[in-house]
Design an enzyme around this catalytic site. Structure first.
Site, mmCIF file in Angstrom:
data_model
loop_
_atom_site.group_PDB
_atom_site.id
_atom_site.type_symbol
_atom_site.label_atom_id
_atom_site.label_comp_id
_atom_site.label_asym_id
_atom_site.label_seq_id
_atom_site.Cartn_x
_atom_site.Cartn_y
_atom_site.Cartn_z
ATOM 1 N N CYS A 190 0.829 -1.207 0.000
ATOM 2 C CA CYS A 190 0.000 0.000 0.000
ATOM 3 C C CYS A 190 0.867 1.262 0.000
ATOM 4 O O CYS A 190 1.513 1.535 -1.006
ATOM 5 C CB CYS A 190 -1.001 -0.041 1.154
ATOM 6 S SG CYS A 190 -2.481 0.914 0.749
ATOM 7 N N HIS A 225 -3.633 -5.076 0.526
ATOM 8 C CA HIS A 225 -3.113 -5.561 1.817
ATOM 9 C C HIS A 225 -3.199 -7.082 1.882
ATOM 10 O O HIS A 225 -4.165 -7.623 2.426
ATOM 11 C CB HIS A 225 -3.911 -4.953 2.966
ATOM 12 C CG HIS A 225 -3.669 -3.497 3.170
ATOM 13 N ND1 HIS A 225 -2.655 -3.013 3.960
ATOM 14 C CD2 HIS A 225 -4.285 -2.409 2.650
ATOM 15 C CE1 HIS A 225 -2.661 -1.693 3.937
ATOM 16 N NE2 HIS A 225 -3.650 -1.304 3.147
ATOM 17 N N GLU A 236 -1.776 -9.071 3.759
ATOM 18 C CA GLU A 236 -1.672 -9.606 5.131
ATOM 19 C C GLU A 236 -3.037 -9.975 5.706
ATOM 20 O O GLU A 236 -3.130 -10.824 6.591
ATOM 21 C CB GLU A 236 -0.946 -8.611 6.044
ATOM 22 C CG GLU A 236 -1.674 -7.303 6.384
ATOM 23 C CD GLU A 236 -1.442 -6.181 5.365
ATOM 24 O OE1 GLU A 236 -1.142 -6.485 4.192
ATOM 25 O OE2 GLU A 236 -1.590 -5.006 5.748
HETATM 26 N N1 GLN Z 1 -2.156 6.855 2.279
HETATM 27 C C1 GLN Z 1 -2.207 6.037 1.116
HETATM 28 C C2 GLN Z 1 -3.536 6.128 0.396
HETATM 29 O O1 GLN Z 1 -4.500 6.572 0.953
HETATM 30 C C3 GLN Z 1 -1.893 4.603 1.461
HETATM 31 C C4 GLN Z 1 -2.936 3.971 2.320
HETATM 32 C C5 GLN Z 1 -2.469 2.689 2.984
HETATM 33 O O2 GLN Z 1 -1.278 2.394 3.026
HETATM 34 N N2 GLN Z 1 -3.390 1.917 3.526
HETATM 35 O O3 GLN Z 1 -3.653 5.739 -0.730
#
Ligand code: GLN
Length: 549
Positions: free
Chosen positions: A381, A507, A509
């Site tokens: 992310c 994600h 995980e």
């Molecule tokens: N801040 C980034 C976004 O909003 C990444 C978000 C995250 O890592 N969950 O896209």
């Protein structure tokens, strides 16, 4: 008709109610029962999505896009029960429903009150899971007995006990029995008091699960049984685990909990086979090798801020008979000291998700170091977004490249707000959330790990790779290997010339289980082991023991 188990906690918070609920769910499931797990959180936020990880730990995202308490992660890791938005309610959400209904005229003519309107809504949320396909609904009440916020939930489960019939439900109270060194004995008084508090509101627990550092003596169990008005065999010891949380269901089974629950609820159950789980725990306690992974983030000091990530690394370790030692590295410390002193001795570098500018330059330095030193790198992310920015600046030569999250005026917005986010004004529950499909490029590292063409992974973000730059990146060696089926959203990038460099917008995980480790984590840990062997080809990677986490 479904039976109900209510789990409350006493004395202190952080006793591991979620783990206990998940473990009990798993044991019942393995005895052939169909279960559902659910948690009520007594805070007023509608969900934990807008809370800092320092306040609350990780925000756990479900397939359906709900942002939930991290205990739901335990539910999914331990059981196969479906976990949906109906599995986590907060006070805020319950009140929001009641208040909206009042505005719509749903209570016309009535004074809306905690009892019965709020408690009715809580009972509705519990009974929603009690469908004909479900044998047992396990409901965990967050917080500690005695908290003002928790009262409506306790009142609701008291009422529900009467409604479904006392023989169809069980109240399990998880409590702490502290060992006082000076006195040389375990103290039962805090447990007596917390059970008194429960009984004041009309709940007599059926089973007490006692968290303790030392084995409970027979006389202590007798005392607890007598003063708390429970049967002696319903005082169950749950001792602290030294190696892994995955021992919890094994010890609860040894101490007779699932059999006791089945007997008290008169459930027809099959035999309980835990041999595969015992094998998992054996691997965790006696690994053949170790590997060190740096997690470079900004919430590394909080025990639970990257909970699922640490679990997923453990699962991948188990798959390789390896203990993954996590070195938690504060991104800002890299900004101060440079990557070398903090990262030169690790076998893999992982940069997880996050929000806001703080620490991002340090994350990018860590990624540059991984890229140049050919250390296996896994970006998740925000970690992927930082990898893209780092590559743009240092390989492509776009000096001011950035994400518009950190610099709205950047001349090279390689990461930018998603189209559908541009009109969003409310911050709660409005990110791109939940599972979406992703098509994998044949021959890519991701494709090799997954062994398939299409995967579904969970998201929680507003920004994305700016696809206008795709060609430029690919020309310089960073390749898009995962895309949304409409071809618009970049979900994975890789550097094929690097031994293992995979960065994902989602994600992974959240979908890893000890019994089904996530393929990308398995691939990453394999690459870290290979890197380690290349560094010290003569020395077999012997077990050093202990975890830096
Ligand atoms: N801040 C980034 C976004 O909003 C990444 C978000 C995250 O890592 N969950 O896209």
């Amino acid at each position: 008709m479904s039976k109900h188990i209510f789990i409350t906690g006493g004395v202190v918070s952080s006793l591991g109610k979620g783990l206990t609920a998940a473990s009990l769910g798993m044991l019942l499931e393995r005895m052939g029962l169909r279960i559902r797990l659910q948690k009520f959180d007594p805070y007023i936020n509608v969900d934990p999505g807008t809370m800092s990880p320092y306040q609350h730990g990780e925000v756990y995202v479900l397939d359906d896009g709900s942002e939930t308490d991290l205990d739901l992660g335990h539910y999914e890791r331990f059981t196969d029960a479906p976990v949906t938005s109906s599995c986590n309610y907060t006070t805020g959400q319950i009140y929001l429903t009641v208040i909206n209904r009042e505005r719509e005229g749903g209570y016309l003519g009535h004074t809306v009150q905690v009892i019965p309107h709020v408690t009715d809504e809580i009972k509705r949320a519990i009974l929603e899971l009690a469908t004909p396909e479900v044998d047992v609904v396990i409901t965990e009440i967050g917080g500690t007995v005695g908290d003002i916020e928790g009262l409506p939930f306790l009142e609701a489960i008291r009422q529900l006990g009467l409604e479904v019939g006392r023989e169809n439900c069980l109240y399990i109270h998880l409590t702490l029995v502290p060992f006082l060194k000076a006195a040389g004995e375990a103290k039962t008084k805090p447990t007596q008091h917390s059970v008194q508090k429960l009984r004041e509101i009309g709940i007599q627990p059926d089973i007490l699960i006692c968290r303790t550092e030392v084995p409970l003596r027979e006389e202590e169990r007798r005392k607890i049984a007598l003063f708390c008005n429970v049967e002696l065999d319903a005082v169950i010891e749950e001792r602290d685990k030294e190696y892994t949380i995955y021992e919890v269901p094994l010890s609860l089974a040894r101490n007779g909990l699932p059999q006791l629950v089945a007997r008290k609820l008169r459930l027809e159950t099959g035999p309980l086979d835990l041999s595969d789980w015992e094998e998992l725990v054996r691997r965790a306690i006696h690994p053949e090798r170790t590997v060190t992974i740096a997690v470079v983030g900004k919430y590394v000091r909080h025990q639970d801020a990257y909970k699922s990530l640490y679990e997923a690394l453990d699962h991948a370790g188990l798959a390789h008979e390896t203990r993954v030692i996590v070195r938690r590295v504060e991104a800002e410390e890299i900004e101060e000291r440079g990557p070398e002193p903090l990262l030169s001795a690790v076998d893999g570098i992982l940069v997880p998700g996050g929000f806001g500018t703080r620490g991002t330059e340090g994350k990018m330095q860590a990624i540059q170091y991984a890229r140049e030193q050919k250390i296996p790198f896994f970006g998740i992310c925000l970690g992927m977004q930082c990898a893209v920015i780092e590559f743009a600046r240092n390989v492509i030569g776009l000096a001011g490249a950035n994400s518009t999250e950190f610099d709205p005026e950047t001349r090279s917005p390689v990461i930018c707000l998603m189209e559908e986010q541009k009109a969003v004004t409310n911050l709660g529950g409005t990110m791109r959330l939940g599972a979406y499909p992703c098509e994998l490029l044949a021959g890519s590292r991701a494709h090799q790990c997954y062994g398939r063409d299409l995967v579904h992974e969970r998201h929680r973000h507003r920004y994305e790779f700016n696809i206008a730059y795709r060609e430029l990146f690919e020309k310089h060696g960073m390749v898009v290997t995962g895309l949304s089926p409409d071809g618009k959203l970049v979900e994975i990038v890789e550097i094929p010339a690097h031994p293992w460099y995979v960065a994902v917008q989602f994600h992974p995980e959240f979908k890893s289980k000890p019994t089904r480790p996530h393929p990308l984590f398995v691939g990453f840990v394999a690459a870290a082991l290979a890197y380690r062997d290349r560094q010290e080809p003569t020395e077999a990677s012997a077990v050093a023991g202990g975890s830096e986490a």
